[in-house]
Design a protein around this motif. Structure first.
Motif, PDB file in Angstrom:
ATOM      1  N   SER A 184       0.848  -1.195   0.000  1.00  0.00           N
ATOM      2  CA  SER A 184       0.000   0.000   0.000  1.00  0.00           C
ATOM      3  C   SER A 184       0.880   1.239   0.000  1.00  0.00           C
ATOM      4  N   ILE A 185       0.279   2.368  -0.339  1.00  0.00           N
ATOM      5  CA  ILE A 185       0.935   3.664  -0.167  1.00  0.00           C
ATOM      6  C   ILE A 185       0.303   4.281   1.081  1.00  0.00           C
ATOM      7  N   PHE A 186       1.143   4.656   2.029  1.00  0.00           N
ATOM      8  CA  PHE A 186       0.695   5.279   3.278  1.00  0.00           C
ATOM      9  C   PHE A 186       0.891   6.780   3.122  1.00  0.00           C
ATOM     10  N   THR A 242       0.341   8.211  12.843  1.00  0.00           N
ATOM     11  CA  THR A 242       1.746   7.961  13.171  1.00  0.00           C
ATOM     12  C   THR A 242       2.586   9.111  12.644  1.00  0.00           C
ATOM     13  N   ARG A 243       3.337   9.768  13.526  1.00  0.00           N
ATOM     14  CA  ARG A 243       4.163  10.918  13.141  1.00  0.00           C
ATOM     15  C   ARG A 243       5.274  10.504  12.188  1.00  0.00           C
ATOM     16  N   ARG A 244       5.590  11.393  11.240  1.00  0.00           N
ATOM     17  CA  ARG A 244       6.700  11.217  10.310  1.00  0.00           C
ATOM     18  C   ARG A 244       7.338  12.569  10.059  1.00  0.00           C
ATOM     19  N   ARG A 245       8.659  12.579  10.019  1.00  0.00           N
ATOM     20  CA  ARG A 245       9.383  13.804   9.647  1.00  0.00           C
ATOM     21  C   ARG A 245       9.233  14.018   8.142  1.00  0.00           C
ATOM     22  N   ALA A 246       9.405  15.252   7.733  1.00  0.00           N
ATOM     23  CA  ALA A 246       9.308  15.572   6.310  1.00  0.00           C
ATOM     24  C   ALA A 246      10.436  14.882   5.544  1.00  0.00           C
ATOM     25  N   PHE A 247      10.156  14.504   4.311  1.00  0.00           N
ATOM     26  CA  PHE A 247      11.141  13.898   3.420  1.00  0.00           C
ATOM     27  C   PHE A 247      10.719  14.219   2.001  1.00  0.00           C
ATOM     28  N   ASP A 260       6.623  -2.018  10.155  1.00  0.00           N
ATOM     29  CA  ASP A 260       6.695  -0.619  10.589  1.00  0.00           C
ATOM     30  C   ASP A 260       5.457   0.182  10.197  1.00  0.00           C
ATOM     31  N   ALA A 261       4.541  -0.439   9.472  1.00  0.00           N
ATOM     32  CA  ALA A 261       3.348   0.259   8.987  1.00  0.00           C
ATOM     33  C   ALA A 261       2.312   0.368  10.103  1.00  0.00           C
ATOM     34  N   PRO A 262       1.672   1.529  10.228  1.00  0.00           N
ATOM     35  CA  PRO A 262       0.622   1.663  11.246  1.00  0.00           C
ATOM     36  C   PRO A 262      -0.575   0.779  10.901  1.00  0.00           C
ATOM     37  N   PRO A 263      -1.246   0.250  11.919  1.00  0.00           N
ATOM     38  CA  PRO A 263      -2.404  -0.618  11.657  1.00  0.00           C
ATOM     39  C   PRO A 263      -3.617   0.196  11.212  1.00  0.00           C
ATOM     40  N   ASP A 264      -4.497  -0.477  10.482  1.00  0.00           N
ATOM     41  CA  ASP A 264      -5.772   0.139  10.115  1.00  0.00           C
ATOM     42  C   ASP A 264      -6.558   0.423  11.389  1.00  0.00           C
ATOM     43  N   LEU A 265      -7.357   1.497  11.341  1.00  0.00           N
ATOM     44  CA  LEU A 265      -8.257   1.764  12.467  1.00  0.00           C
ATOM     45  C   LEU A 265      -9.324   0.682  12.485  1.00  0.00           C
ATOM     46  N   THR A 266      -9.775   0.326  13.649  1.00  0.00           N
ATOM     47  CA  THR A 266     -10.813  -0.693  13.761  1.00  0.00           C
ATOM     48  C   THR A 266     -12.103  -0.179  13.144  1.00  0.00           C
ATOM     49  N   ALA A 267     -12.958  -1.096  12.773  1.00  0.00           N
ATOM     50  CA  ALA A 267     -14.239  -0.722  12.164  1.00  0.00           C
ATOM     51  C   ALA A 267     -15.034   0.197  13.089  1.00  0.00           C
ATOM     52  N   ALA A 268     -14.940  -0.023  14.393  1.00  0.00           N
ATOM     53  CA  ALA A 268     -15.675   0.811  15.348  1.00  0.00           C
ATOM     54  C   ALA A 268     -15.202   2.251  15.297  1.00  0.00           C
ATOM     55  N   ARG A 269     -13.914   2.467  15.091  1.00  0.00           N
ATOM     56  CA  ARG A 269     -13.379   3.833  15.081  1.00  0.00           C
ATOM     57  C   ARG A 269     -13.540   4.498  13.725  1.00  0.00           C
ATOM     58  N   GLN A 270     -13.726   3.741  12.650  1.00  0.00           N
ATOM     59  CA  GLN A 270     -13.823   4.347  11.323  1.00  0.00           C
ATOM     60  C   GLN A 270     -15.051   5.221  11.171  1.00  0.00           C
ATOM     61  N   GLY A 271     -16.111   4.955  11.953  1.00  0.00           N
ATOM     62  CA  GLY A 271     -17.317   5.763  11.862  1.00  0.00           C
ATOM     63  C   GLY A 271     -17.214   7.098  12.584  1.00  0.00           C
TER      64      GLY A 271
END
Length: 143
Positions: free
Chosen positions: A55-57, A99-104, A114-125
């Motif tokens: 995926s592209i994050f 998830t914080r990231r410095r500029a690049f 190292d990829a952040p997890p998807d938000l749970t279905a409960a939080r997506q709403g």
């Protein structure tokens, strides 16, 4: 099958997930078959790994907020004879744990671990927090 790998990319000029979605809905941000794409100067050297489910994050205002699965890589020429890479994406943005990231510059590879997890279905709403607030909460470890 190759190992899977992701990309992380700054979404310059967008204020949040809705803003990125609105940009991708524009015809100029789509392939001829209507899929969202991101055109970049460089062709990924690790293309096989990206196409194995990567995926592209998207980094928005210093924080990874969402992702999209990479479907394919197309050659793209803007009429100037320079071969570019169109990263063709699955429609729809999947919210992830901020998830914080410095500029690049450009894009960076991102290992699956190292990829952040998807938000749970409960939080997506839930209503999305402003990018600045998400970044601040991620910085102190609350999100």
């Amino acid at each position: 099958m190759a190992n899977m790998l992701h990309l992380q990319k700054l979404s310059v000029g967008t204020d949040g997930i809705d803003d990125l979605s609105a940009w991708q809905d524009q015809r100029r941000a789509q392939t001829p078959d209507g899929l969202p794409r991101h055109v970049t100067r460089m062709w990924p050297k690790r293309a096989d790994e990206l196409l194995a489910g990567g995926s592209i994050f998207w980094v928005i205002k210093g924080t990874i907020l969402c992702r999209q699965r990479i479907l394919r890589l197309d050659a793209h020429d803007r009429g100037d004879g320079i071969r570019r890479c169109a990263i063709v994406l699955e429609p729809g943005l999947v919210p992830v744990a901020p998830t914080r990231r410095r500029a690049f510059q450009g894009w960076r590879y991102l290992a699956p671990g190292d990829a952040p997890p998807d938000l749970t279905a409960a939080r997506q709403g839930e209503d999305a927090l402003p990018a600045e607030l998400s970044a601040a909460l991620a910085e102190i470890g609350v999100l």
